[in-house]
Design an enzyme around this catalytic site. Structure first.
Site, mmCIF file in Angstrom:
data_model
loop_
_atom_site.group_PDB
_atom_site.id
_atom_site.type_symbol
_atom_site.label_atom_id
_atom_site.label_comp_id
_atom_site.label_asym_id
_atom_site.label_seq_id
_atom_site.Cartn_x
_atom_site.Cartn_y
_atom_site.Cartn_z
ATOM 1 N N ARG A 105 -17.831 6.231 15.855
ATOM 2 C CA ARG A 105 -17.493 7.191 16.914
ATOM 3 C C ARG A 105 -16.809 8.416 16.321
ATOM 4 O O ARG A 105 -16.498 8.437 15.141
ATOM 5 C CB ARG A 105 -16.612 6.531 17.972
ATOM 6 C CG ARG A 105 -15.283 6.045 17.430
ATOM 7 C CD ARG A 105 -14.412 5.445 18.521
ATOM 8 N NE ARG A 105 -13.245 4.786 17.954
ATOM 9 C CZ ARG A 105 -12.346 4.120 18.646
ATOM 10 N NH1 ARG A 105 -12.455 4.038 19.960
ATOM 11 N NH2 ARG A 105 -11.318 3.553 18.053
ATOM 12 N N CYS A 109 -18.000 17.701 14.936
ATOM 13 C CA CYS A 109 -17.110 18.745 14.442
ATOM 14 C C CYS A 109 -16.678 19.584 15.641
ATOM 15 O O CYS A 109 -17.520 20.016 16.434
ATOM 16 C CB CYS A 109 -17.864 19.590 13.423
ATOM 17 S SG CYS A 109 -16.976 21.073 12.951
ATOM 18 N N GLU A 144 -8.767 10.175 22.252
ATOM 19 C CA GLU A 144 -8.010 10.220 20.992
ATOM 20 C C GLU A 144 -8.513 11.277 20.015
ATOM 21 O O GLU A 144 -9.057 10.958 18.952
ATOM 22 C CB GLU A 144 -8.001 8.842 20.311
ATOM 23 C CG GLU A 144 -7.182 7.821 21.058
ATOM 24 C CD GLU A 144 -6.912 6.551 20.263
ATOM 25 O OE1 GLU A 144 -7.660 6.262 19.317
ATOM 26 O OE2 GLU A 144 -5.948 5.850 20.591
ATOM 27 N N GLU A 315 -3.199 3.130 26.717
ATOM 28 C CA GLU A 315 -3.679 1.899 26.084
ATOM 29 C C GLU A 315 -2.462 1.175 25.510
ATOM 30 O O GLU A 315 -1.798 1.694 24.611
ATOM 31 C CB GLU A 315 -4.667 2.223 24.956
ATOM 32 C CG GLU A 315 -5.905 2.947 25.435
ATOM 33 C CD GLU A 315 -6.893 3.251 24.308
ATOM 34 O OE1 GLU A 315 -6.735 2.696 23.200
ATOM 35 O OE2 GLU A 315 -7.812 4.053 24.528
HETATM 36 C C1 GAL Z 1 -7.715 3.144 20.274
HETATM 37 C C2 GAL Z 1 -8.970 3.616 20.993
HETATM 38 C C3 GAL Z 1 -9.657 2.502 21.757
HETATM 39 C C4 GAL Z 1 -9.720 1.268 20.907
HETATM 40 C C5 GAL Z 1 -8.323 0.871 20.497
HETATM 41 C C6 GAL Z 1 -8.274 -0.405 19.689
HETATM 42 O O1 GAL Z 1 -7.488 3.890 19.137
HETATM 43 O O2 GAL Z 1 -8.695 4.665 21.879
HETATM 44 O O3 GAL Z 1 -10.948 2.915 22.108
HETATM 45 O O4 GAL Z 1 -10.514 1.505 19.800
HETATM 46 O O5 GAL Z 1 -7.774 1.887 19.721
HETATM 47 O O6 GAL Z 1 -6.966 -0.729 19.305
#
Ligand code: GAL
Length: 637
Positions: A105, A109, A144, A315
């Site tokens: 992913r 650029c 991110e 998250e």
């Molecule tokens: C973050 C990301 C998520 C997933 C997660 C795993 O960096 O936004 O999509 O990959 O980490 O810890």
């Protein structure tokens, strides 16, 4: 404001028959929010122009009708494979001139206009279709920015855009040559089109060139984000967010934050401990199942500032992650602790990544709230506990902190370009100051370097702020707060030239940094009274009052009126001593906390968090490992 919980869900990963039961279970567990869509481009548009929004329509309605609020992500972090066929040159290019490949992913650029237009088109389609959808209560732009080292790109697209950026900034090539000092080594340019990106040079490039490239790159991220935000806003009044990361400093988050309604960040305490905190191996072992006691709090305070007061954890780690060098299981209770800690710093929402562990692909070893067999994972019970506790909790409202700490991305770019000593890092200097303050039980506000109003503050730290604009110098002189500068504060002008008069260059502070040295890790300079200088030392001249000196009597910190200059990096003992003395002199109430225990005060409540793996004694009773106390402040005063 009522604090709520959420989760990250990928309807496209699961058979549609599961969605309804998933939604019901989320609501039962006390979740309010569900974020979806942020990686789904290949299923929304499997072939160029072949749009498939029907499944997303159904997913949003199943989730919404179950009572959940949807955060809809734009899928621009994962361009589908056909996009690379269409624009082979859209891939980011690394420092060695190698294009990054398709197969994970963030393979784009930020400067590629063709891809940016594809993003405009996709965001437009989503915003038009769901902008008025009652279930879509918030948006997330991309995912991110900066993850996997993808901010700096040495592509032709970046080079061309950099030349335009330079022309806009400097106007004439003569002005650029003068500002960068290109007379040195015959580096003069005759035209902007001759300027390349600062990679693959024989030895180091001109630091002014490297800094300009980092500033340009940062602006490209802000521009990319703003394009999406503007499109969404034209169709929706729901707030727009982006999920930032821990210790990613290669673009100016404050600038991106200016265009958002809410800043969010992704908190993986145990993953960070292993690969981002910079902890010693003893600390890593002591906190292996808890995470660093200050790292999350630092980012909570940072993103509260980036979000201008409005921020979430988008998250939250719910169990072992897949990506750190080692991935232990958290102590029972840690998921609850991390959640309450975020709320204590003012998070509106804590959302767990992810709902169910995926049995396939890169993150199959990443825990979710559910196991891959659909049974509850242990974290889900902790989430239910937080749900019940939230019902009974006071409203969390965040007071202005007496102590402030300036964090400046531009200073980080400059330190990265020229650390002057191996391993010296601006982030760590600021973070160490934060840790020393927090060990004293103080609330801290993090501020951008654009702040000019320090009213209501007692103590403000601006370590390592390499470029110190005149207007900020004036604001420091004019406030009644005690201001602590150095090392390297004010050491460079805006194009990376050494400041003359020599730093810190504040008339009212009778200090001149006359000479500087970086030190090998095995060289330390003992301080009078305990502790030592480590890594960096500045020789100070001037008649200001000496607050701290080396055993050989050379000054380390000097003070004139409210301004203090600290000309060194200190070890933990030295920094703790210095910071607690300043806090006491500023009249602040400080605490002696057991190892691994931290407190944080809201308007009504003092929260106690035990990050240590031991039961500890606190003034209000014993606190188990991963324990949280909520002490009503009315009881203490
Ligand atoms: C973050 C990301 C998520 C997933 C997660 C795993 O960096 O936004 O999509 O990959 O980490 O810890």
């Amino acid at each position: 404001m009522k604090r709520t919980l959420g989760t990250c869900y990928y309807p496209e990963h699961w058979p549609e028959e599961m969605w309804e039961a998933d939604a019901r279970r989320m609501v039962d567990a006390g979740l309010t929010w569900v974020r979806i869509g942020e990686f789904a481009w290949s299923r929304l548009e499997p072939k160029p122009g072949n749009l498939r929004f029907d499944w997303l329509d159904r997913a949003i309605s199943v989730l919404g009708e179950a009572g959940l609020k949807v955060v809809l992500g734009t899928p621009t972090a994962t361009p589908p494979r056909w996009m690379i066929t269409k624009y082979p040159d859209m891939l980011a290019v690394d420092m060695n001139g190698q294009p990054r490949k398709f197969g994970s992913r963030r393979h784009y650029c930020f400067s590629h206009e063709g891809y940016a237009e594809e993003c405009d088109r996709m965001v437009h389609l989503l915003a038009e279709r769901y902008g008025q959808n009652a279930h879509v209560a918030a948006w997330q732009a991309d995912n991110e920015y900066g993850c996997h080292d993808t901010t700096l790109s040495y592509s032709n697209a970046a080079r061309d855009a950099f030349r335009i950026w330079l022309k806009n900034r400097y106007g004439t090539i003569e002005a650029l040559n003068a500002a960068w000092g290109n007379v040195f080594w015959s580096m003069d340019y005759a035209a902007f089109d001759e300027i390349d990106l600062p990679n693959l040079t024989v030895t180091e490039p001109n630091p002014a060139h490297s800094l300009a490239f980092r500033r340009f790159t940062s602006d490209q991220v802000a521009r990319f984000n703003k394009r999406q935000v503007d499109i969404i806003r034209a169709h929706s009044s729901a707030p727009v967010s982006h999920n930032f990361m821990g210790r990613i400093t290669d673009f100016d988050h404050f600038k991106v934050g200016e265009d958002l309604d809410i800043a969010t960040w992704d908190s993986y305490p145990m993953g960070f401990l292993e690969d981002r905190v910079g902890a010693t191996s003893d600390q890593q072992r002591a906190y292996a199942r808890q995470g660093d006691p200050d790292f999350q709090a630092f980012h909570h305070d940072l993103y509260r500032a980036v979000g201008k007061g409005r921020w979430w954890v988008m998250e939250q780690q719910p169990g072992p992650v897949n990506w750190a060098p080692f991935n232990p299981i958290p102590l029972p209770g840690m998921v609850r602790l991390w959640t309450w800690e975020a709320f204590a710093h003012g998070a509106e929402v804590v959302s767990y990544f992810r709902w169910r562990q995926a049995p396939f692909a890169q993150e199959q070893m990443h825990a979710g709230l559910l196991r891959p067999d659909n049974a509850d994972a242990p974290a889900l019970e902790e989430v239910r506990q937080v749900r019940d506790e939230l019902e009974a909790a006071h409203d969390v409202s965040i007071p202005k902190a007496d102590v402030a700490l300036i964090f400046d991305y531009d200073a980080d770019f400059s330190w990265t370009v020229q650390p002057h000593g191996q391993g010296l890092s601006y982030f760590e200097i600021v973070f160490n100051t934060y840790r020393a303050l927090r060990k004293l039980g103080l609330n801290i506000d993090i501020l951008p370097a654009t702040t000019r109003d320090f009213s209501g503050r007692q103590l403000v730290f601006a370590p390592g702020l390499l470029h110190l604009p005149e207007s900020l110098k004036r604001a420091f002189v004019d406030t009644s707060a005690t201001i602590v500068l150095g090392p390297r504060t004010g050491a460079r002008g805006k194009d990376f030239e050494i400041s003359v008069p020599l730093p810190p260059g504040i008339l009212e502070l009778d200090v001149t940094v006359s000479r500087v040295e970086s030190l090998r890790p095995d060289m330390s300079l003992p301080l009078e009274g305990g502790g030592a200088v480590l890594g960096y030392f500045e020789e100070l001249e001037g008649a200001a009052e000496c607050l701290l000196r080396l055993s050989d009597q050379r000054p380390v910190a000097l003070q004139s009126e409210n301004l203090i200059y600290l000309g060194a990096l200190l070890d933990d003992v030295g920094l703790d001593r210095f910071v607690s003395r300043l806090a006491l002199e500023a009249g602040l109430e400080i605490h002696t906390l057991p190892d691994g225990v931290r407190i944080r005060e809201t308007e009504t409540t003092r929260f106690w968090f035990n990050y240590s793996a031991e039961r500890v004694q606190t003034p209000i009773g014993p606190l188990e490992p991963a324990g949280v106390f909520q002490q009503a402040l009315a009881d203490t005063f």
